[in-house]
Design an enzyme around this catalytic site. Structure first.
Site, PDB file in Angstrom:
ATOM      1  N   CYS A 156       4.849  12.253  14.645  1.00 20.60           N
ATOM      2  CA  CYS A 156       3.239  11.752  15.158  1.00 20.60           C
ATOM      3  C   CYS A 156       3.653  10.948  16.628  1.00 20.60           C
ATOM      4  CB  CYS A 156       3.137  10.536  14.419  1.00 20.60           C
ATOM      5  SG  CYS A 156       2.710  11.448  12.749  1.00 20.60           S
TER       6      CYS A 156
HETATM    7  N1  COA Z   1      -3.340   8.426  -7.377  1.00 21.34           N
HETATM    8  C1  COA Z   1      -2.773   7.502  -8.336  1.00 21.34           C
HETATM    9  N2  COA Z   1      -2.031   7.162  -8.567  1.00 21.34           N
HETATM   10  C2  COA Z   1      -1.694   7.439  -7.269  1.00 21.34           C
HETATM   11  C3  COA Z   1      -1.440   7.941  -6.643  1.00 21.34           C
HETATM   12  C4  COA Z   1      -2.418   8.852  -6.405  1.00 21.34           C
HETATM   13  N3  COA Z   1      -2.948   9.902  -5.757  1.00 21.34           N
HETATM   14  N4  COA Z   1      -0.348   8.396  -5.775  1.00 21.34           N
HETATM   15  C5  COA Z   1       0.619   7.922  -5.918  1.00 21.34           C
HETATM   16  N5  COA Z   1       0.100   7.012  -7.277  1.00 21.34           N
HETATM   17  C6  COA Z   1       1.114   5.384  -7.385  1.00 21.34           C
HETATM   18  C7  COA Z   1       2.206   5.847  -7.652  1.00 21.34           C
HETATM   19  O1  COA Z   1       2.804   6.754  -8.458  1.00 21.34           O
HETATM   20  C8  COA Z   1       2.899   4.508  -8.010  1.00 21.34           C
HETATM   21  O2  COA Z   1       2.507   4.406  -9.770  1.00 21.34           O
HETATM   22  P1  COA Z   1       4.226   2.946  -9.955  1.00 21.34           P
HETATM   23  O3  COA Z   1       3.235   2.103  -9.270  1.00 21.34           O
HETATM   24  O4  COA Z   1       3.803   3.430 -11.664  1.00 21.34           O
HETATM   25  O5  COA Z   1       4.756   4.229  -9.557  1.00 21.34           O
HETATM   26  C9  COA Z   1       1.352   3.468  -7.733  1.00 21.34           C
HETATM   27  O6  COA Z   1       0.384   4.275  -7.172  1.00 21.34           O
HETATM   28  C10 COA Z   1       1.632   3.024  -5.973  1.00 21.34           C
HETATM   29  O7  COA Z   1       2.025   4.075  -5.622  1.00 21.34           O
HETATM   30  P2  COA Z   1       2.997   4.199  -4.297  1.00 21.34           P
HETATM   31  O8  COA Z   1       3.795   4.861  -3.233  1.00 21.34           O
HETATM   32  O9  COA Z   1       3.415   2.766  -4.007  1.00 21.34           O
HETATM   33  O10 COA Z   1       1.493   3.582  -3.202  1.00 21.34           O
HETATM   34  P3  COA Z   1       1.813   2.934  -1.732  1.00 21.34           P
HETATM   35  O11 COA Z   1       0.783   1.589  -1.859  1.00 21.34           O
HETATM   36  O12 COA Z   1       2.348   3.001  -1.283  1.00 21.34           O
HETATM   37  O13 COA Z   1       0.578   3.858  -0.631  1.00 21.34           O
HETATM   38  C11 COA Z   1       0.959   5.747   1.079  1.00 21.34           C
HETATM   39  C12 COA Z   1       1.074   5.416  -0.337  1.00 21.34           C
HETATM   40  C13 COA Z   1       1.269   6.585   1.180  1.00 21.34           C
HETATM   41  C14 COA Z   1      -0.760   5.190   1.517  1.00 21.34           C
HETATM   42  C15 COA Z   1       1.632   4.311   1.686  1.00 21.34           C
HETATM   43  O14 COA Z   1       2.946   4.751   1.533  1.00 21.34           O
HETATM   44  C16 COA Z   1       1.421   4.493   3.370  1.00 21.34           C
HETATM   45  O15 COA Z   1       0.709   5.069   3.629  1.00 21.34           O
HETATM   46  N6  COA Z   1       2.383   4.585   4.139  1.00 21.34           N
HETATM   47  C17 COA Z   1       2.774   4.794   4.969  1.00 21.34           C
HETATM   48  C18 COA Z   1       3.112   6.451   5.864  1.00 21.34           C
HETATM   49  C19 COA Z   1       3.191   6.624   7.338  1.00 21.34           C
HETATM   50  O16 COA Z   1       2.740   5.838   7.576  1.00 21.34           O
HETATM   51  N7  COA Z   1       3.435   7.958   6.831  1.00 21.34           N
HETATM   52  C20 COA Z   1       3.414   8.587   8.532  1.00 21.34           C
HETATM   53  C21 COA Z   1       3.641   9.696   8.205  1.00 21.34           C
HETATM   54  S1  COA Z   1       3.386  10.429   9.581  1.00 21.34           S
END
Ligand code: COA
Length: 373
Positions: A156
């Site tokens: 990135c």
């Molecule tokens: N639809 C519905 N529920 C979902 C889902 C989806 N598509 N994806 C995950 N969930 C659920 C999970 O299973 C979890 O359930 P649980 O609490 O029962 O275990 C819950 O939603 C929360 O999941 P989580 O992964 O903790 O979500 P989050 O709030 O961390 O958001 C991201 C996920 C990826 C958006 C976030 O972590 C993020 O942006 N991280 C940084 C990403 C980044 O900058 N990456 C760089 C890439 S280059």
């Protein structure tokens, strides 16, 4: 020593979009079919059923509303779940080079120069469609640019690290006028069958012209300084590579051959890394937070950007001070902060200071301090 400046930017945006609702319909159809196919194993407790995705979750968790893609039909076909990009012969331009020439043409037009004036092309992207010959050399040839060209990958942060490399070369005199181009086909490395991440990425290509400020033909941004930093982490990883076939089962459809992340950990670890990085960069340059007119941040997650904006500015930034484009483009890897810069910089007045900052896998952070001239 010449003072490097950004004199032009260009964004190539694919024609097709996928909304969250469209994405979720396709994913849920895939998950339902998967669960039906493995019903016995699921009932026997040998396998977990796939849970459905939700548009509401995606928007709340990321701020993403839609993404642009190079191919929509493959991604949305529950029997395929990845883009379909036709094979091209060696005599045809590659797809990355083709996107790149379009973004470069826009950047060159803004800079008021011709491709023949370019003597350095850096193709700075998270993925390159082949190891060699370099995509950058193909772009150089398609454009009719001179000098030399090379590929680089810092995930990135590829574009900001590329800007630092080009700016340093302009300063040193090893290049006169550079193009840093970032064709990002993130749909190719995304696992569209994994609900934890299937919504994250989109496709785009950005290009930036960098040359000595005294060569600029129009409004431009002087590059005051750049700062790059890296710190090893396995929390964003892709194990695909040229040794794949040498390993047992190496050619299998394995999950780690595509983008994998520990989203929560990334969130927790990258935020302090980036906030501290920007604060130190500004302090070393004698720039106070209140002097910063704009922050063009990496576009991965709205909550992340809100947090960094607050930390850097010491208050909640106005939306125009820290523009987001991720609602429309999703995460486009290294191109995200450059799209924001390209779309939301024209209104700055001469003397206004802003900071471009990318962050991501590696971990890597790259910041570019610019002033409107
Ligand atoms: N639809 C519905 N529920 C979902 C889902 C989806 N598509 N994806 C995950 N969930 C659920 C999970 O299973 C979890 O359930 P649980 O609490 O029962 O275990 C819950 O939603 C929360 O999941 P989580 O992964 O903790 O979500 P989050 O709030 O961390 O958001 C991201 C996920 C990826 C958006 C976030 O972590 C993020 O942006 N991280 C940084 C990403 C980044 O900058 N990456 C760089 C890439 S280059």
């Amino acid at each position: 020593m010449p003072q490097p400046a950004i004199t032009g930017t260009g964004v190539f945006t694919p024609v097709e979009t996928i909304t969250n609702d469209e994405l979720v319909v396709a994913f849920n159809a895939y998950a339902e079919a998967f669960n039906a196919q493995h019903a016995d194993a699921i009932v026997a407790g040998e396998m977990a059923a796939m849970a459905p995705s939700s548009s509401q979750f995606i928007e709340n968790a990321s701020g993403i509303e839609q993404r642009y893609v190079m191919n929509k039909s493959g991604v949305l076909d529950p029997a395929v779940m990845h883009p379909h990009l036709p094979q091209r012969s060696n005599d045809e331009p590659g797809i990355m080079a083709e996107m790149a020439t379009q973004a470069c043409a826009l950047a060159l037009a803004q800079a008021g120069c011709e491709a023949g004036d370019i003597d350095l092309v850096i193709c700075a992207a998270s993925n390159h469609e082949r190891p060699y010959p370099a995509i950058a050399i193909e772009i150089q040839q398609l454009l009719g640019a001179g000098g030399f060209a090379f590929d680089m990958n810092v995930a990135c942060s590829s574009a900001t690290f590329g800007i630092q490399a080009a700016a340093d070369m302009v300063r040193a005199g090893s290049a006169k006028r550079a193009l840093v181009v970032s064709p990002e086909i993130c749909s190719g490395h995304l696992e569209w069958r994994d609900r934890d991440c299937h919504f994250i990425f989109g496709d785009v290509c950005t290009a930036v012209v960098i040359e000595a400020a005294d060569q600029a033909k129009g409004a431009h941004f002087v590059i005051h300084s750049t700062r790059c930093a890296t710190q090893f982490s396995n929390n964003i990883r892709n194990n695909n590579g040229f040794l794949r076939r040498t390993r047992p089962d190496g050619m299998e459809d394995a999950r780690d051959m595509l983008f994998v992340q520990e989203g929560r950990k990334v969130f927790k670890e990258v935020l302090p890394l980036v906030s501290t990085h920007i604060a130190a960069h500004l302090e070393d340059e004698g720039v106070r937070a209140e002097q910063l007119k704009r922050l063009w941040l990496h576009q991965a997650n709205k909550t992340m950007n809100d947090f960094i904006g607050r930390k850097v500015m010491g208050r909640v930034p106005e939306p125009e001070e820290q523009p987001n484009i991720l609602q429309d483009y999703a995460n486009t890897s290294s191109a995200g902060s450059i799209i924001a810069f390209s779309k939301y910089s024209d209104d700055l007045a001469p003397g206004d200071t802003g900071l471009i900052c990318s962050f991501g896998a590696g971990y890597s952070v790259g910041s570019v301090l610019v002033e409107r001239a």
